[in-house]
Design a protein around this motif. Structure first.
Motif, short mmCIF file in Angstrom:
data_model
loop_
_atom_site.label_atom_id
_atom_site.label_comp_id
_atom_site.label_asym_id
_atom_site.label_seq_id
_atom_site.Cartn_x
_atom_site.Cartn_y
_atom_site.Cartn_z
N ASP A 411 -5.17 5.29 -1.41
CA ASP A 411 -3.97 4.77 -2.06
C ASP A 411 -4.29 3.57 -2.94
O ASP A 411 -3.62 2.54 -2.88
CB ASP A 411 -2.92 4.38 -1.01
N ASN A 516 1.00 8.85 -0.83
CA ASN A 516 1.11 9.44 0.51
C ASN A 516 -0.19 10.17 0.81
O ASN A 516 -0.21 11.36 1.05
CB ASN A 516 2.29 10.42 0.55
N SER A 518 -2.31 9.54 3.31
CA SER A 518 -2.78 9.49 4.68
C SER A 518 -2.82 10.88 5.30
O SER A 518 -3.48 11.09 6.31
CB SER A 518 -1.90 8.57 5.51
N ASN A 574 10.63 19.48 5.12
CA ASN A 574 10.83 18.64 6.31
C ASN A 574 12.15 18.95 7.03
O ASN A 574 12.29 18.68 8.22
CB ASN A 574 10.81 17.16 5.93
N GLY A 621 2.17 15.29 10.29
CA GLY A 621 1.48 14.12 10.81
C GLY A 621 1.75 13.90 12.28
O GLY A 621 2.82 14.22 12.80
N TYR A 625 1.36 8.56 12.34
CA TYR A 625 1.65 9.20 11.05
C TYR A 625 2.79 10.23 11.17
O TYR A 625 2.97 11.07 10.28
CB TYR A 625 0.39 9.87 10.50
N ASN A 628 4.95 11.65 8.23
CA ASN A 628 4.21 11.48 6.97
C ASN A 628 3.52 12.81 6.64
O ASN A 628 2.32 12.95 6.77
CB ASN A 628 3.18 10.36 7.15
N ASN A 629 4.33 13.81 6.25
CA ASN A 629 3.84 15.18 6.09
C ASN A 629 3.35 15.45 4.67
O ASN A 629 3.62 14.67 3.75
CB ASN A 629 4.95 16.17 6.45
#
Length: 754
Positions: A411, A516, A518, A574, A621, A625, A628-629
């Protein structure tokens, strides 16, 4: 003064008595008929003197006149064709086309209705008026002539084998004001010469289609239940012509058109195959650009929407069939528009074979061409024979990098967020180094070896060969091939150049840098039709795991209708309920699964045959996390179908001994077929695959492609075949699984009469 008032009252009473004598209600005794039909009005006819008056709108409208009432001037203006009449309330003077005429009685207001003299108005509008003193009836007969419609056109617009395949158009009658409605009459071609006005007038209402007048030319689509004038359902392989009967408002005043040209409905919407498929090796890029194909266009392209070109490894060509071609994702074939002539074309650099693998040198391939049916029914697609095998030149083809993939890994909001992985060339003996080119996705299709060689060193990243596959993060200052710094929010594709051998790789999939990073998305998502359960178990989904699964708890397989895939986002992914996706645990390797029978798409609809889908993979995630998809790119389109194919070219003819000789072509793909059921159907009987599955009698054919009836054979109902009767022949491909929903029915033969 008192004497004056008495005199005035007496005068008013006398005037009232005179008026009652002059104006007499005619409703109980007087009846008005228009063209033989009794006229009913909200104000009964009245008699003033010797004249009968009617409400103005009642008489004008029944005579097809337009009427306008001017309340201020107290005038009525009526127009029909080229005649205009003006009457003034209380005046015995009227005008006809601006010429003054004198009336016996004036138009007047009675009970809130403007009443006008019937005879004057009717005759002024060209009608005939007769008075029958005995019955106290007025007979009005309009004098307008009913003219036939001048042109009738019939057109076949479908291939369902019933009336819905027909559209009839016609030009309105020249004098439509005399017409009540039209009747569309469908006549067998053989009966057209003897079909006349009397026959048309005798046709019952269930055997024609009605069209109301609408002051314009008309186009009428018939219904699936439409019948011809003999009462028989409109069907395929029967030649027809259309007539239009103009039905006049006056009884018996009808007019019949001339027939349309003859048309025949067919149910054969199968797209014919191309021929003469050839390939050649024309370049040395080590990718799809080296392969040129050509083929002779199909004999009839009217049933074809486009062609699909499939590159198949020769090792798999023997089992490549129509079902597999129909199930191949759009990313793994080349779409070619029809041009009206035979086609020669070179593949693009990123072209993949039907397995999704990049086309490379040293591999033997064959090319197939699919004719895609114009009615979008995959069952009517046709697959060509394969080309001869071809192996692209191996001079330098094994010197290109492969399997190039780019990931968002950090990031920093610059090029350090981009990591590039690729497989080294299989032969690095002539390679000094690799160059990594980051290309805006909008320009990737035009990025070539020549373009790569012309770029300055500041526009690419050097990766030294290591003898192993390479994974390299870019520097913060790295630029794309346009000279712009690499940044978030831009869609890129990555190429790798083998320096020394001068070979350019196939590009990576698209990658967009975000904040994003991660969690990483799965890549190379594919979906295919792998079975014939007629439910979600037929769908096989494969994908490459995320480059870094450290923060991933599991994956979710999301099935999306292709029509909605363009708007399917991470936010929508989501929100999908757990009952509408399939969860799959990570294994440390790439993943493959067949869905469960009850699997549903993201809308909650059960996955089924005949629907076009695309597949997404959601990286979910875990731990800190959670939520955090990351969402993958979609697979190519996949449509689940049955692999059972129908026989073609069914023919039937009468032998010298009076039996039916039957022949047919087996389908190109016979996988899953147990045997063929030959069915003899009385001509005119509607017949489809459901009817075939329920047939009481058929002739079983196992190894051959035909049969001849004998004296004991029967039609589908079990009735003996009889002399003088007409039949059609169908062939049902019967599934080995015993699942009748998988059976496939051929098109019928022509009609034969014993």
């Amino acid at each position: 003064m008192k004497k004056l008032l008495v005199t005035l009252a007496a005068s008013l009473l006398l005037f009232s008595l005179v008026l009652q004598t002059q104006v007499q209600a005619a409703a109980p005794t007087t009846t008005i008929y228009i063209n033989g039909v009794k006229l009913v009005t909200d104000q009964a006819p009245i008699t003033v003197g010797s004249r009968i008056l009617l409400p103005l709108r009642a008489i004008f409208e029944v005579l097809d006149s337009t009427v306008d009432w001017n309340a201020r001037a107290k005038t009525v203006t009526a127009t029909k064709d080229d005649t205009t009449i003006v009457l003034k309330l209380g005046s015995k003077t009227a005008t006809i086309n601006n010429e003054a005429v004198t009336l016996d009685v004036a138009a007047q207001s009675i009970n809130g209705r403007t009443m006008i003299p019937v005879r004057f108005v009717s005759e002024a509008m060209g009608a005939e008026v007769d008075w029958n003193a005995g019955s106290k009836s007025v007979f009005i007969k309009t004098s307008g002539e009913v003219n036939p419609v001048p042109n009738v056109y019939a057109q076949v617009v479908g291939h369902k084998g019933n009336g819905s395949d027909l559209v009839v158009s016609f030009i309105k009658s020249p004098n439509e004001s005399t017409i009540d409605h039209y009747r569309i009459l469908i006549v067998k071609a053989a009966n057209v010469p003897s079909f006349h006005l009397a026959a048309a007038q005798a046709v019952t209402s269930k055997n024609y289609t009605t069209a109301l007048t609408q002051s314009g030319d008309q186009t009428i689509s018939l219904s699936a239940q439409a019948r011809d004038v003999n009462g028989e359902m409109i069907r395929a392989d029967q030649s027809y012509a259309a007539f239009v009967l103009a039905v006049g408002k006056a009884n018996g005043q009808n007019a019949l058109s001339q027939p349309s040209s003859k048309v025949t409905i067919t149910v054969n919407a199968v797209a014919p195959a191309v021929t003469n498929v050839k390939t050649s090796d024309i370049n040395d890029y080590g990718d799809g650009r080296d392969l040129q194909f050509s083929f002779t266009k199909a004999s009839d392209e009217s049933k074809i929407s486009a062609y699909r070109v499939f590159v198949v490894k020769t090792a798999n060509a023997g089992t490549f069939n129509l079902a597999k071609a129909n199930a191949t994702a759009s990313s793994n074939y080349t779409l070619v528009n029809k041009t009206g002539s035979s086609i020669t074309q070179t593949l693009a650099s990123g072209t993949r074979d039907v397995d999704g693998a990049a086309i490379v040198s040293g591999m033997s391939y064959q090319v197939f061409v699919l004719s895609a049916a114009s009615n979008n029914n995959s069952g009517n697609n046709t697959l060509s024979e394969g080309s001869a095998p071809i192996v692209l030149s191996t001079n330098t083809g094994n010197a290109a990098a492969s399997n190039v993939v780019a990931f968002d890994v950090s990031d920093y909001n610059d090029a350090r967020d981009l990591r590039v992985n690729f497989n080294k060339a299989s032969d690095e003996s002539r390679i000094s180094q690799y160059r990594i080119f980051v290309v805006k996705a909008a320009y990737a299709d035009s990025f070539t070896l020549t373009t790569a060689n012309a770029l300055p060193s500041s526009f690419y990243t050097v990766a030294n060969k290591t003898g192993n596959n390479i994974s390299q993060a870019l520097a913060s200052s790295a630029k794309d091939t346009s000279g712009d710094k690499i940044k978030n929010g831009v869609s890129y594709r990555v190429f790798v150049l083998s320096v020394g051998a001068n070979r350019l790789s196939v590009p990576s999939p698209n990658v967009v840098l975000t904040n994003n990073s991660s969690l990483l998305a799965a890549t190379d998502v594919k979906a295919s039709d792998s079975s014939d359960y007629n439910d979600a178990r037929d769908m096989l989904v494969t994908f490459n795991k995320a480059y870094d699964e450290t923060n991933i708890a599991h994956y979710r397989v999301l099935i999306v209708k292709a029509a909605n895939a363009g708007s399917f986002t991470l936010g929508k992914a989501n929100e999908v309920a757990s009952s509408n996706y399939t969860a799959i645990n990570k294994t440390g390797g790439n993943l493959s699964l067949n869905l469960a029978a009850g699997s549903r798409d993201v809308d909650g609809t059960k996955i089924s045959d005949g629907v076009s889908y695309r597949v997404f993979i959601l990286s979910v995630g875990g731990g800190s996390y959670n939520g955090n998809n990351a969402l993958s790119a979609p697979s190519g389109e996949v449509v689940l179908t049955d692999s059972i194919s129908a026989a073609t070219n069914v023919s039937a003819k009468i032998t010298d001994s009076g039996r039916i000789d039957i022949n047919f072509d087996k389908p190109h793909n016979q996988t899953g077929i147990s045997y063929y059921a030959v069915m003899i159907v009385p001509a005119g009987v509607p017949f489809d695959v459901k009817s075939a599955n329920n047939a009481a009698y058929f002739i079983q054919v196992n190894g051959g492609t035909g049969t001849t009836t004998n004296d004991n054979d029967k039609d589908i109902t079990g009735a003996p075949l009889t002399r003088g009767s007409s039949y059609k022949v169908y062939v049902l491909s019967v599934a080995a699984s015993g699942n009748t929903s998988s059976n496939a029915l051929s098109d019928p033969s022509g009609t034969v009469t014993l």
